[in-house]
Motif scaffolding. Structure first.
Motif, PDB file in Angstrom:
ATOM      1  N   LYS A  76      38.628  50.809 -25.803  1.00  0.00           N
ATOM      2  CA  LYS A  76      39.522  50.123 -24.875  1.00  0.00           C
ATOM      3  C   LYS A  76      40.935  50.685 -24.989  1.00  0.00           C
ATOM      4  CE  LYS A  76      39.935  47.007 -21.735  1.00  0.00           C
ATOM      5  NZ  LYS A  76      39.235  47.174 -20.481  1.00  0.00           N
ATOM      6  N   ARG A  77      41.393  50.936 -26.207  1.00  0.00           N
ATOM      7  CA  ARG A  77      42.726  51.522 -26.393  1.00  0.00           C
ATOM      8  C   ARG A  77      42.798  52.927 -25.799  1.00  0.00           C
ATOM      9  NH1 ARG A  77      45.518  49.725 -31.962  1.00  0.00           N
ATOM     10  NH2 ARG A  77      45.025  47.514 -31.824  1.00  0.00           N
ATOM     11  N   MET A  78      41.741  53.713 -25.995  1.00  0.00           N
ATOM     12  CA  MET A  78      41.728  55.066 -25.437  1.00  0.00           C
ATOM     13  C   MET A  78      41.700  55.025 -23.912  1.00  0.00           C
ATOM     14  SD  MET A  78      42.011  57.284 -27.788  1.00  0.00           S
ATOM     15  CE  MET A  78      43.058  56.156 -28.683  1.00  0.00           C
ATOM     16  N   ASP A  79      40.967  54.089 -23.342  1.00  0.00           N
ATOM     17  CA  ASP A  79      40.935  53.945 -21.882  1.00  0.00           C
ATOM     18  C   ASP A  79      42.306  53.552 -21.341  1.00  0.00           C
ATOM     19  OD1 ASP A  79      38.286  54.655 -21.896  1.00  0.00           O
ATOM     20  OD2 ASP A  79      37.521  52.625 -21.526  1.00  0.00           O
ATOM     21  N   LYS A  80      43.004  52.661 -22.052  1.00  0.00           N
ATOM     22  CA  LYS A  80      44.347  52.276 -21.618  1.00  0.00           C
ATOM     23  C   LYS A  80      45.302  53.458 -21.700  1.00  0.00           C
ATOM     24  CE  LYS A  80      44.429  47.339 -22.489  1.00  0.00           C
ATOM     25  NZ  LYS A  80      45.048  46.246 -23.237  1.00  0.00           N
ATOM     26  N   LEU A  81      45.158  54.264 -22.761  1.00  0.00           N
ATOM     27  CA  LEU A  81      46.006  55.441 -22.909  1.00  0.00           C
ATOM     28  C   LEU A  81      45.753  56.429 -21.769  1.00  0.00           C
ATOM     29  CD1 LEU A  81      48.034  57.062 -24.631  1.00  0.00           C
ATOM     30  CD2 LEU A  81      46.061  58.009 -25.837  1.00  0.00           C
ATOM     31  N   LYS A  82      44.492  56.658 -21.440  1.00  0.00           N
ATOM     32  CA  LYS A  82      44.163  57.555 -20.334  1.00  0.00           C
ATOM     33  C   LYS A  82      44.691  57.012 -19.013  1.00  0.00           C
ATOM     34  CE  LYS A  82      40.034  59.624 -22.308  1.00  0.00           C
ATOM     35  NZ  LYS A  82      38.583  59.768 -22.216  1.00  0.00           N
ATOM     36  N   GLU A  83      44.576  55.702 -18.833  1.00  0.00           N
ATOM     37  CA  GLU A  83      45.067  55.073 -17.611  1.00  0.00           C
ATOM     38  C   GLU A  83      46.581  55.251 -17.490  1.00  0.00           C
ATOM     39  OE1 GLU A  83      45.206  50.541 -16.305  1.00  0.00           O
ATOM     40  OE2 GLU A  83      43.147  51.280 -16.584  1.00  0.00           O
ATOM     41  N   THR A  84      47.295  55.079 -18.599  1.00  0.00           N
ATOM     42  CA  THR A  84      48.740  55.270 -18.601  1.00  0.00           C
ATOM     43  C   THR A  84      49.093  56.717 -18.291  1.00  0.00           C
ATOM     44  OG1 THR A  84      48.966  53.516 -20.252  1.00  0.00           O
ATOM     45  CG2 THR A  84      50.840  54.994 -19.983  1.00  0.00           C
ATOM     46  N   GLN A  85      48.348  57.652 -18.887  1.00  0.00           N
ATOM     47  CA  GLN A  85      48.598  59.063 -18.612  1.00  0.00           C
ATOM     48  C   GLN A  85      48.319  59.396 -17.151  1.00  0.00           C
ATOM     49  OE1 GLN A  85      46.202  61.075 -21.530  1.00  0.00           O
ATOM     50  NE2 GLN A  85      47.826  61.055 -23.063  1.00  0.00           N
ATOM     51  N   GLN A  86      47.285  58.802 -16.573  1.00  0.00           N
ATOM     52  CA  GLN A  86      46.991  59.053 -15.165  1.00  0.00           C
ATOM     53  C   GLN A  86      48.090  58.485 -14.271  1.00  0.00           C
ATOM     54  OE1 GLN A  86      43.071  57.526 -14.394  1.00  0.00           O
ATOM     55  NE2 GLN A  86      42.079  59.394 -15.103  1.00  0.00           N
ATOM     56  N   ASP A  88      51.225  58.224 -15.142  1.00  0.00           N
ATOM     57  CA  ASP A  88      52.338  59.161 -15.284  1.00  0.00           C
ATOM     58  C   ASP A  88      52.103  60.419 -14.456  1.00  0.00           C
ATOM     59  OD1 ASP A  88      53.586  57.412 -16.967  1.00  0.00           O
ATOM     60  OD2 ASP A  88      53.054  58.495 -18.816  1.00  0.00           O
ATOM     61  N   ARG A  89      50.885  60.916 -14.444  1.00  0.00           N
ATOM     62  CA  ARG A  89      50.562  62.102 -13.646  1.00  0.00           C
ATOM     63  C   ARG A  89      50.777  61.832 -12.167  1.00  0.00           C
ATOM     64  NH1 ARG A  89      45.176  62.793 -16.801  1.00  0.00           N
ATOM     65  NH2 ARG A  89      45.954  63.773 -18.675  1.00  0.00           N
ATOM     66  N   MET A  90      50.345  60.660 -11.725  1.00  0.00           N
ATOM     67  CA  MET A  90      50.492  60.324 -10.314  1.00  0.00           C
ATOM     68  C   MET A  90      51.971  60.115  -9.968  1.00  0.00           C
ATOM     69  SD  MET A  90      47.504  60.482  -9.102  1.00  0.00           S
ATOM     70  CE  MET A  90      47.665  59.715  -7.513  1.00  0.00           C
ATOM     71  N   GLU A  91      52.709  59.519 -10.892  1.00  0.00           N
ATOM     72  CA  GLU A  91      54.108  59.216 -10.623  1.00  0.00           C
ATOM     73  C   GLU A  91      54.997  60.445 -10.740  1.00  0.00           C
ATOM     74  OE1 GLU A  91      57.480  56.223 -12.430  1.00  0.00           O
ATOM     75  OE2 GLU A  91      55.366  55.624 -12.532  1.00  0.00           O
ATOM     76  N   TYR A  92      54.786  61.242 -11.782  1.00  0.00           N
ATOM     77  CA  TYR A  92      55.670  62.368 -12.050  1.00  0.00           C
ATOM     78  C   TYR A  92      55.043  63.720 -11.710  1.00  0.00           C
ATOM     79  CZ  TYR A  92      58.149  58.753 -14.552  1.00  0.00           C
ATOM     80  OH  TYR A  92      58.793  57.598 -14.879  1.00  0.00           O
ATOM     81  N   GLY A  93      53.757  63.730 -11.411  1.00  0.00           N
ATOM     82  CA  GLY A  93      53.103  64.962 -10.986  1.00  0.00           C
ATOM     83  C   GLY A  93      52.587  65.845 -12.098  1.00  0.00           C
ATOM     84  N   ARG A  94      52.941  65.586 -13.317  1.00  0.00           N
ATOM     85  CA  ARG A  94      52.477  66.418 -14.433  1.00  0.00           C
ATOM     86  C   ARG A  94      52.241  65.550 -15.651  1.00  0.00           C
ATOM     87  NH1 ARG A  94      53.963  72.389 -14.855  1.00  0.00           N
ATOM     88  NH2 ARG A  94      52.201  72.039 -16.166  1.00  0.00           N
ATOM     89  N   ASP A  95      51.499  66.095 -16.565  1.00  0.00           N
ATOM     90  CA  ASP A  95      51.258  65.425 -17.835  1.00  0.00           C
ATOM     91  C   ASP A  95      52.291  65.938 -18.831  1.00  0.00           C
ATOM     92  OD1 ASP A  95      50.321  64.129 -20.025  1.00  0.00           O
ATOM     93  OD2 ASP A  95      48.402  65.176 -20.106  1.00  0.00           O
ATOM     94  N   PHE A  96      53.140  65.037 -19.338  1.00  0.00           N
ATOM     95  CA  PHE A  96      54.198  65.469 -20.244  1.00  0.00           C
ATOM     96  C   PHE A  96      53.632  66.045 -21.528  1.00  0.00           C
ATOM     97  CE2 PHE A  96      56.270  62.171 -17.661  1.00  0.00           C
ATOM     98  CZ  PHE A  96      57.215  62.977 -17.070  1.00  0.00           C
ATOM     99  N   ASN A  97      52.481  65.577 -21.975  1.00  0.00           N
ATOM    100  CA  ASN A  97      51.865  66.124 -23.184  1.00  0.00           C
ATOM    101  C   ASN A  97      51.477  67.579 -22.980  1.00  0.00           C
ATOM    102  OD1 ASN A  97      52.129  63.718 -24.521  1.00  0.00           O
ATOM    103  ND2 ASN A  97      50.103  62.987 -23.934  1.00  0.00           N
ATOM    104  N   LEU A  98      50.986  67.926 -21.796  1.00  0.00           N
ATOM    105  CA  LEU A  98      50.622  69.320 -21.511  1.00  0.00           C
ATOM    106  C   LEU A  98      51.859  70.201 -21.485  1.00  0.00           C
ATOM    107  CD1 LEU A  98      47.891  68.909 -18.747  1.00  0.00           C
ATOM    108  CD2 LEU A  98      47.573  69.560 -21.127  1.00  0.00           C
ATOM    109  N   GLU A  99      52.956  69.689 -20.909  1.00  0.00           N
ATOM    110  CA  GLU A  99      54.191  70.470 -20.888  1.00  0.00           C
ATOM    111  C   GLU A  99      54.686  70.719 -22.303  1.00  0.00           C
ATOM    112  OE1 GLU A  99      57.147  68.718 -18.406  1.00  0.00           O
ATOM    113  OE2 GLU A  99      55.895  68.855 -16.607  1.00  0.00           O
ATOM    114  N   ALA A 100      54.648  69.719 -23.144  1.00  0.00           N
ATOM    115  CA  ALA A 100      55.077  69.886 -24.533  1.00  0.00           C
ATOM    116  C   ALA A 100      54.177  70.882 -25.250  1.00  0.00           C
ATOM    117  CB  ALA A 100      55.059  68.543 -25.259  1.00  0.00           C
ATOM    118  N   GLN A 101      52.888  70.851 -24.979  1.00  0.00           N
ATOM    119  CA  GLN A 101      51.947  71.788 -25.598  1.00  0.00           C
ATOM    120  C   GLN A 101      52.282  73.214 -25.161  1.00  0.00           C
ATOM    121  OE1 GLN A 101      47.884  71.048 -24.577  1.00  0.00           O
ATOM    122  NE2 GLN A 101      47.100  72.711 -25.818  1.00  0.00           N
ATOM    123  N   HIS A 102      52.619  73.415 -23.896  1.00  0.00           N
ATOM    124  CA  HIS A 102      52.976  74.748 -23.408  1.00  0.00           C
ATOM    125  C   HIS A 102      54.244  75.249 -24.086  1.00  0.00           C
ATOM    126  CE1 HIS A 102      49.939  75.238 -20.336  1.00  0.00           C
ATOM    127  NE2 HIS A 102      50.197  74.018 -19.873  1.00  0.00           N
TER     128      HIS A 102
END
Length: 173
Positions: A76-86, A88-102
């Motif tokens: 349930k916690r992982m699903d909430k985290l994924k939902e929050t990330q989605q 953010d992706r919809m709102e800001y257009g990118r995943d901030f974790n992926l940008e930091a990884q790059h």
């Protein structure tokens, strides 16, 4: 009776973590106490007693219910985290974790390409319909785990009783 109390946790909302854990832990401690008292009142023998088998299996089921509660909480916690990330992706257009990884690792084979980023950013449906005969209900993974546990645990206990009692009672015929 203690097992039945622990199975109530499968009917409680996955967001209610504390009551789910308490409903699994209290019967586990209670059954351990009862098992200890029973073993103190019977003579010490070198072989496995019927009560040892009974309490052992009940403890396994109680501990398994606790593990299922922990798995449901984690999922349930992982699903909430994924939902929050989605979101953010919809709102800001990118995943901030992926940008930091790059920025930290530089471009690599594990970094998603533009097509993969688009596929990742699309929201997925919350649950697929799960059909059992004529009954179709939408389930996400967490609800499916609880739904299966609601029926699997009593069936396992019933099978154990069907095997245990004839074996136990046949020794005294």
């Amino acid at each position: 009776m203690m097992l039945f109390i622990s199975w109530i946790s499968f009917w409680i909302s996955p967001e209610s973590t504390a009551p789910r854990i308490v409903l699994c832990m209290a019967p586990l401690f209670g059954l351990a106490s009862i098992g200890t008292n029973v073993n103190d009142q019977v003579p010490q023998v070198s072989y496995t007693k019927a009560s040892d088998v009974w309490f052992g299996f009940c403890n396994i089921l109680l501990f398994s219910a606790l593990v299922v509660a922990a798995i449901v909480n984690y999922r349930k916690r992982m699903d909430k985290l994924k939902e929050t990330q989605q979101k953010d992706r919809m709102e800001y257009g990118r995943d901030f974790n992926l940008e930091a990884q790059h920025r930290l690792m530089g471009p690599s084979k594990s970094a998603p390409s533009g097509e993969e980023e688009e596929a990742v950013s699309k929201p997925k449906p919350k649950g697929r319909p799960c059909c059992f005969g004529r009954l179709c209900l939408p389930f996400d993974r967490v609800e499916k785990i609880d739904y299966l546990a609601r029926f699997l645990f009593p069936v396992i206990f019933l099978i154990f009783n069907i095997i245990y009692w004839p074996c136990y009672l046949s020794k005294y015929d």
